[in-house]
Scaffold this motif. Sequence first.
Motif, PDB file in Angstrom:
ATOM      1  N   GLY A  52       8.242   0.381  19.552  1.00 35.95           N
ATOM      2  CA  GLY A  52       7.403  -0.746  19.925  1.00 35.95           C
ATOM      3  C   GLY A  52       6.517  -1.271  18.814  1.00 35.95           C
ATOM      4  O   GLY A  52       5.819  -2.267  19.006  1.00 35.95           O
ATOM      5  N   GLU A  53       6.484  -0.632  17.666  1.00 40.59           N
ATOM      6  CA  GLU A  53       5.717  -1.132  16.530  1.00 40.59           C
ATOM      7  C   GLU A  53       6.347  -0.598  15.261  1.00 40.59           C
ATOM      8  O   GLU A  53       7.040   0.413  15.264  1.00 40.59           O
ATOM      9  N   ARG A  54       6.093  -1.300  14.164  1.00 41.28           N
ATOM     10  CA  ARG A  54       6.637  -0.838  12.895  1.00 41.28           C
ATOM     11  C   ARG A  54       5.653   0.131  12.251  1.00 41.28           C
ATOM     12  O   ARG A  54       4.444   0.064  12.482  1.00 41.28           O
ATOM     13  N   PHE A  55       6.173   1.034  11.427  1.00 40.79           N
ATOM     14  CA  PHE A  55       5.301   1.972  10.720  1.00 40.79           C
ATOM     15  C   PHE A  55       4.627   1.256   9.558  1.00 40.79           C
ATOM     16  O   PHE A  55       5.279   0.578   8.765  1.00 40.79           O
ATOM     17  N   VAL A  56       3.302   1.417   9.466  1.00 35.55           N
ATOM     18  CA  VAL A  56       2.523   0.771   8.406  1.00 35.55           C
ATOM     19  C   VAL A  56       2.329   1.760   7.260  1.00 35.55           C
ATOM     20  O   VAL A  56       1.683   2.794   7.436  1.00 35.55           O
ATOM     21  N   PRO A  57       2.894   1.499   6.076  1.00 33.87           N
ATOM     22  CA  PRO A  57       2.715   2.420   4.945  1.00 33.87           C
ATOM     23  C   PRO A  57       1.312   2.323   4.366  1.00 33.87           C
ATOM     24  O   PRO A  57       0.626   1.312   4.527  1.00 33.87           O
ATOM     25  N   ASN A  58       0.892   3.376   3.687  1.00 40.17           N
ATOM     26  CA  ASN A  58      -0.430   3.404   3.076  1.00 40.17           C
ATOM     27  C   ASN A  58      -0.351   4.022   1.687  1.00 40.17           C
ATOM     28  O   ASN A  58       0.518   4.854   1.398  1.00 40.17           O
ATOM     29  N   THR A  59      -1.270   3.586   0.840  1.00 41.18           N
ATOM     30  CA  THR A  59      -1.328   4.071  -0.540  1.00 41.18           C
ATOM     31  C   THR A  59      -2.488   5.036  -0.697  1.00 41.18           C
ATOM     32  O   THR A  59      -3.598   4.774  -0.220  1.00 41.18           O
ATOM     33  N   ILE A  60      -2.231   6.157  -1.356  1.00 38.80           N
ATOM     34  CA  ILE A  60      -3.257   7.172  -1.626  1.00 38.80           C
ATOM     35  C   ILE A  60      -3.286   7.454  -3.120  1.00 38.80           C
ATOM     36  O   ILE A  60      -2.238   7.673  -3.740  1.00 38.80           O
ATOM     37  N   GLU A  61      -4.489   7.443  -3.696  1.00 43.75           N
ATOM     38  CA  GLU A  61      -4.679   7.827  -5.095  1.00 43.75           C
ATOM     39  C   GLU A  61      -5.738   8.915  -5.151  1.00 43.75           C
ATOM     40  O   GLU A  61      -6.847   8.729  -4.655  1.00 43.75           O
ATOM     41  N   MET A  62      -5.386  10.054  -5.750  1.00 43.06           N
ATOM     42  CA  MET A  62      -6.326  11.170  -5.880  1.00 43.06           C
ATOM     43  C   MET A  62      -6.256  11.715  -7.302  1.00 43.06           C
ATOM     44  O   MET A  62      -5.185  11.735  -7.927  1.00 43.06           O
TER      45      MET A  62
END
Length: 475
Positions: free
Chosen positions: A194-204
């Motif tokens: 029912g919804e698309r997966f939203v990608p996310n960016t991580i910088e550490m």
Amino acid sequence: AALADLIQRAIREDAPLTVLEGGLIKAGYHPELDELVRISSDAKGYLAQLEVQEKERTGITALKVSFNKVFGYYIEVPKARAAAVPPHYVRKQTLVNAERFITDELKQFEAKVMGAEERRCVLEHRLFLEVREEVVRHHSRIQAVARFLARLDCLLDLAEVAAQNGYCRPQIAEDGTFRIEDGRHPVVEKMIRGERFVPNTIEMDNCAQQVMIITGPNMAGKSTVLRQVALSVIMAQMGSFVPARRAAIGVVDRIFTRVGALDNLSQGQSTFMVEMQETANILHHATENSLVVMDEIGRGTSTFDGLSIAWAVAEYLHDLRRKGVKTLFATHYHELTELAGRKPRVTNLNIAVREWNDEIIFLRKLVPGGTNRSYGIQVARLAGIPAEVIARAKKILLSIENGEHGFAWPERTSKAGRPAPLQLDLFRPADSKVVEKLRELDIGSTTPLEALNLLSRLQEMARTEGGAGGPPEKN
């Protein structure tokens, strides 16, 4: 190849589970065995032929030639025709309605067939053992092939999954930094509907963005972000591509997690105790080369106790051995966002949401900065909490946020009659002399000089009230 050919020629694919009852060896592998099998398989044909002959010879049409495991082979004649049997028939068994006989010819056939079956089983077992010994002699080569095929199978699966799902080949960052661009959770993205997966960016890194305080409402996706980073690190170190557009991932010695709610009642350990034990294990064993994933701590006790523990743990991980440890720290204690102004390597992130017509829309996007709302009441409504409970909760929340309360709180005193020591609680803010003075102040009749003097006194009173409590001062 020679061993494979031997097994192919010798062993039947439909061999039985036991090795002592025959049926193991293929036809054509051993001539003697083939002859014994032929004798055994010809028994039914011989019996049918003998039955026809005996019927013609005796004139008894109801005569039958049969076999059972108890009495072996026999000729059965109805009792009414027993007097018509030839003299060479020897009575073997008497039944209610029939007589069973044996002849010399049938006895010889029985000895031949029964002996052949027994010899067949013995020979098949011996041939099977010979093949097995040959396999044992090649065990090292078989194990080498098995290891090669297992490795190939694993790499092929990883390659197929990477190609099908758009994974990228990660670079190994020798300086220990993490940069995962448009990272995804490999399981959640396949399961959501029912919804698309939203990608996310991580910088550490270990210089400016080492401890990340992640805030946001329930159901927004904080836990998913934490877990997808940890999974990407594991996948990269095991030789897999990772679910991201681009990734550079440093090597870690271990990944420590404090996630989920779990108790151990049989050992007398509450959910909070288990949580604290897991946290203690992390604090004792994490190094500057570890990755720590903390998904809510301190929620199983009073609000201020929990906040204090969470604050102290976050500080400890930042200061660990004067180097710190890369930490993803999801929390509903919005006060922890103040750590970003007090510690140099703490960064605030939050999962963005939007409000519309008193509803919340989860954007699933990780953005810089903290948030000061959890939207718990809206999530409770989504879960099906009755409308009257939601309405009442909103009124209570509004009164608390306005510094009010609609309750008749009892005056707390000790057993000796003296006021009990102040214990902060969720609904009743602590009384403050500074606040009382400000309420009593008549701003319209206060001169600038009086205001400055009053401000100086209030500042001194605030320092006295603060004492050792409250968040630590920034170095």
